[in-house]
Scaffold this motif. Structure first.
Motif, PDB file in Angstrom:
ATOM      1  N   GLU A 109       0.759  -1.218   0.233  1.00 50.68           N
ATOM      2  CA  GLU A 109      -0.090   0.084  -0.039  1.00 50.68           C
ATOM      3  C   GLU A 109       0.292   1.803  -0.274  1.00 50.68           C
ATOM      4  O   GLU A 109       0.161   2.450  -0.646  1.00 50.68           O
ATOM      5  N   VAL A 110       1.845   1.040   0.604  1.00 49.77           N
ATOM      6  CA  VAL A 110       3.107   2.388   0.560  1.00 49.77           C
ATOM      7  C   VAL A 110       3.284   2.788  -0.988  1.00 49.77           C
ATOM      8  O   VAL A 110       3.330   3.643  -0.966  1.00 49.77           O
ATOM      9  N   LEU A 111       3.655   1.936  -1.065  1.00 52.22           N
ATOM     10  CA  LEU A 111       4.865   1.695  -2.387  1.00 52.22           C
ATOM     11  C   LEU A 111       3.258   2.696  -3.260  1.00 52.22           C
ATOM     12  O   LEU A 111       3.575   3.576  -4.795  1.00 52.22           O
ATOM     13  N   THR A 112       2.253   2.122  -3.738  1.00 57.90           N
ATOM     14  CA  THR A 112       1.282   2.270  -4.562  1.00 57.90           C
ATOM     15  C   THR A 112       1.143   3.517  -4.300  1.00 57.90           C
ATOM     16  O   THR A 112       0.346   4.509  -5.343  1.00 57.90           O
ATOM     17  N   LEU A 113       0.942   4.012  -2.611  1.00 59.09           N
ATOM     18  CA  LEU A 113       0.504   5.600  -2.450  1.00 59.09           C
ATOM     19  C   LEU A 113       1.982   6.585  -2.901  1.00 59.09           C
ATOM     20  O   LEU A 113       1.733   7.758  -3.622  1.00 59.09           O
ATOM     21  N   LEU A 114       2.964   5.422  -2.802  1.00 63.48           N
ATOM     22  CA  LEU A 114       4.245   6.716  -3.874  1.00 63.48           C
ATOM     23  C   LEU A 114       4.194   6.624  -5.076  1.00 63.48           C
ATOM     24  O   LEU A 114       4.488   7.936  -5.703  1.00 63.48           O
ATOM     25  N   VAL A 115       3.665   5.653  -5.464  1.00 71.46           N
ATOM     26  CA  VAL A 115       3.886   5.946  -7.616  1.00 71.46           C
ATOM     27  C   VAL A 115       2.583   6.790  -7.139  1.00 71.46           C
ATOM     28  O   VAL A 115       2.926   7.139  -8.758  1.00 71.46           O
ATOM     29  N   LEU A 116       1.346   6.987  -6.571  1.00 76.92           N
ATOM     30  CA  LEU A 116       0.760   7.365  -7.429  1.00 76.92           C
ATOM     31  C   LEU A 116       0.918   9.079  -6.695  1.00 76.92           C
ATOM     32  O   LEU A 116      -0.006  10.623  -7.617  1.00 76.92           O
ATOM     33  N   MET A 117       1.647   9.428  -5.798  1.00 75.72           N
ATOM     34  CA  MET A 117       2.022  10.496  -5.155  1.00 75.72           C
ATOM     35  C   MET A 117       3.450  11.455  -5.987  1.00 75.72           C
ATOM     36  O   MET A 117       3.112  13.176  -6.099  1.00 75.72           O
ATOM     37  N   TYR A 118       3.984  10.596  -6.746  1.00 73.51           N
ATOM     38  CA  TYR A 118       5.556  11.201  -7.360  1.00 73.51           C
ATOM     39  C   TYR A 118       5.149  12.288  -8.578  1.00 73.51           C
ATOM     40  O   TYR A 118       5.586  13.017  -8.384  1.00 73.51           O
ATOM     41  N   PRO A 119       3.592  12.449  -9.181  1.00 73.37           N
ATOM     42  CA  PRO A 119       3.512  13.417 -10.112  1.00 73.37           C
ATOM     43  C   PRO A 119       3.655  14.332  -9.207  1.00 73.37           C
ATOM     44  O   PRO A 119       3.976  15.502  -9.309  1.00 73.37           O
ATOM     45  N   LEU A 120       2.459  14.625  -7.795  1.00 75.29           N
ATOM     46  CA  LEU A 120       2.738  15.590  -7.061  1.00 75.29           C
ATOM     47  C   LEU A 120       3.570  16.812  -6.648  1.00 75.29           C
ATOM     48  O   LEU A 120       4.153  17.154  -6.760  1.00 75.29           O
ATOM     49  N   LEU A 121       4.484  15.285  -6.195  1.00 80.83           N
ATOM     50  CA  LEU A 121       5.618  15.465  -5.701  1.00 80.83           C
ATOM     51  C   LEU A 121       6.841  15.966  -5.664  1.00 80.83           C
ATOM     52  O   LEU A 121       7.405  16.889  -5.770  1.00 80.83           O
ATOM     53  N   ARG A 122       7.328  15.034  -7.080  1.00 82.02           N
ATOM     54  CA  ARG A 122       7.756  15.650  -8.434  1.00 82.02           C
ATOM     55  C   ARG A 122       7.599  17.337  -8.391  1.00 82.02           C
ATOM     56  O   ARG A 122       8.179  18.522  -8.619  1.00 82.02           O
ATOM     57  N   GLY A 123       6.372  17.658  -8.759  1.00 85.15           N
ATOM     58  CA  GLY A 123       6.049  19.556  -9.329  1.00 85.15           C
ATOM     59  C   GLY A 123       6.231  20.069  -7.837  1.00 85.15           C
ATOM     60  O   GLY A 123       6.961  21.179  -8.578  1.00 85.15           O
ATOM     61  N   LEU A 124       6.148  19.744  -7.068  1.00 81.18           N
ATOM     62  CA  LEU A 124       6.711  19.892  -5.878  1.00 81.18           C
ATOM     63  C   LEU A 124       8.233  20.516  -5.701  1.00 81.18           C
ATOM     64  O   LEU A 124       7.839  21.877  -5.493  1.00 81.18           O
ATOM     65  N   ALA A 125       8.317  19.413  -6.036  1.00 80.47           N
ATOM     66  CA  ALA A 125      10.373  20.023  -5.843  1.00 80.47           C
ATOM     67  C   ALA A 125      10.547  20.854  -7.318  1.00 80.47           C
ATOM     68  O   ALA A 125      11.840  21.094  -6.550  1.00 80.47           O
ATOM     69  N   LEU A 126       9.623  20.171  -7.917  1.00 78.02           N
ATOM     70  CA  LEU A 126      11.043  21.534  -8.802  1.00 78.02           C
ATOM     71  C   LEU A 126      10.988  23.053  -9.288  1.00 78.02           C
ATOM     72  O   LEU A 126      10.703  23.417  -8.886  1.00 78.02           O
ATOM     73  N   HIS A 127       8.738  23.316  -8.497  1.00 76.18           N
ATOM     74  CA  HIS A 127       8.791  24.846  -8.043  1.00 76.18           C
ATOM     75  C   HIS A 127      10.000  25.362  -7.547  1.00 76.18           C
ATOM     76  O   HIS A 127      10.242  26.291  -6.795  1.00 76.18           O
ATOM     77  N   LEU A 128       9.815  24.259  -5.682  1.00 74.66           N
ATOM     78  CA  LEU A 128      10.995  24.675  -4.724  1.00 74.66           C
ATOM     79  C   LEU A 128      12.028  24.693  -5.291  1.00 74.66           C
ATOM     80  O   LEU A 128      13.405  25.872  -4.939  1.00 74.66           O
ATOM     81  N   HIS A 129      12.634  23.454  -6.418  1.00 69.61           N
ATOM     82  CA  HIS A 129      13.887  24.375  -6.657  1.00 69.61           C
ATOM     83  C   HIS A 129      14.039  25.722  -7.332  1.00 69.61           C
ATOM     84  O   HIS A 129      14.934  26.331  -7.698  1.00 69.61           O
ATOM     85  N   SER A 130      13.141  25.249  -8.517  1.00 70.41           N
ATOM     86  CA  SER A 130      12.610  26.718  -9.207  1.00 70.41           C
ATOM     87  C   SER A 130      12.376  28.227  -8.257  1.00 70.41           C
ATOM     88  O   SER A 130      14.014  28.928  -8.742  1.00 70.41           O
ATOM     89  N   ALA A 131      12.145  28.407  -7.463  1.00 74.57           N
ATOM     90  CA  ALA A 131      11.664  29.589  -6.431  1.00 74.57           C
ATOM     91  C   ALA A 131      13.350  29.352  -5.157  1.00 74.57           C
ATOM     92  O   ALA A 131      14.029  30.598  -5.087  1.00 74.57           O
ATOM     93  N   LEU A 132      14.345  28.225  -5.127  1.00 75.16           N
ATOM     94  CA  LEU A 132      15.110  28.621  -4.687  1.00 75.16           C
ATOM     95  C   LEU A 132      16.630  28.886  -5.550  1.00 75.16           C
ATOM     96  O   LEU A 132      17.429  29.718  -5.306  1.00 75.16           O
ATOM     97  N   THR A 133      16.807  28.449  -6.594  1.00 79.94           N
ATOM     98  CA  THR A 133      17.753  28.767  -7.223  1.00 79.94           C
ATOM     99  C   THR A 133      17.523  30.091  -8.837  1.00 79.94           C
ATOM    100  O   THR A 133      18.228  30.335  -9.299  1.00 79.94           O
ATOM    101  N   GLY A 134      16.088  30.168  -8.884  1.00 78.51           N
ATOM    102  CA  GLY A 134      15.108  31.321  -9.876  1.00 78.51           C
ATOM    103  C   GLY A 134      15.684  30.327 -11.364  1.00 78.51           C
ATOM    104  O   GLY A 134      15.250  30.799 -11.951  1.00 78.51           O
ATOM    105  N   SER A 135      15.714  29.155 -11.213  1.00 75.40           N
ATOM    106  CA  SER A 135      15.348  28.799 -12.796  1.00 75.40           C
ATOM    107  C   SER A 135      14.153  28.734 -13.153  1.00 75.40           C
ATOM    108  O   SER A 135      12.906  28.565 -11.927  1.00 75.40           O
TER     109      SER A 135
END
Length: 136
Positions: free
Chosen positions: A1-27
């Motif tokens: 169940e944890v693996l399924t949850l992680l797979v389902l949340m990957y797009p959201l987590l990736r998007g959040l990580a990209l936005h955080l990286h962009s905010a911190l680096t200005g990229s």
């Protein structure tokens, strides 16, 4: 169940990580902005649609390209015409709203409205698009 949850949340987590990286680096986050292509019958219709798009603040910039020849199939027949092409620069998040609006005012039964995400570009220009088109 944890693996399924992680797979389902990957797009959201990736998007959040990209936005955080962009905010911190200005990229730039590839795909944040798009170019939409809209075909028009003539220059007056193109100008009217471009102005309407700008008045609704659905784009930062619209190019009106000069007349070009077009060949296409319509209702089983090969057609030939001339068209004017709009290049609409906007936020990717506005493409759905832009498409719906253009379809509501466009004289064609099925207008061409297609978009491509902007992968990279002049950071200052991309920032200007960001500042010019209001968030959702």
């Amino acid at each position: 169940e944890v693996l399924t949850l992680l797979v389902l949340m990957y797009p959201l987590l990736r998007g959040l990580a990209l936005h955080l990286h962009s905010a911190l680096t200005g990229s730039y986050i590839p795909g944040t902005h798009s170019i939409a292509f809209v075909n028009c019958l003539n220059e007056q219709i193109a100008k009217d649609i471009a102005r309407a798009i700008m008045d609704k603040k659905l784009a930062a910039y619209v190019n009106i390209l000069p007349k070009s020849s077009a060949l296409y199939f319509w209702k089983g027949e090969l057609e030939e015409s001339t068209e004017i092409l709009l290049l609409v620069k906007t936020r990717t998040s506005k493409i759905g709203e832009l498409s719906n609006y253009v379809r509501s005012i466009h004289p064609f039964e099925i207008p061409e409205i297609i978009s491509l995400p902007i992968d990279q570009g002049n950071p200052l220009y991309l920032q200007w698009i960001e500042e010019s088109v209001p968030r959702d």
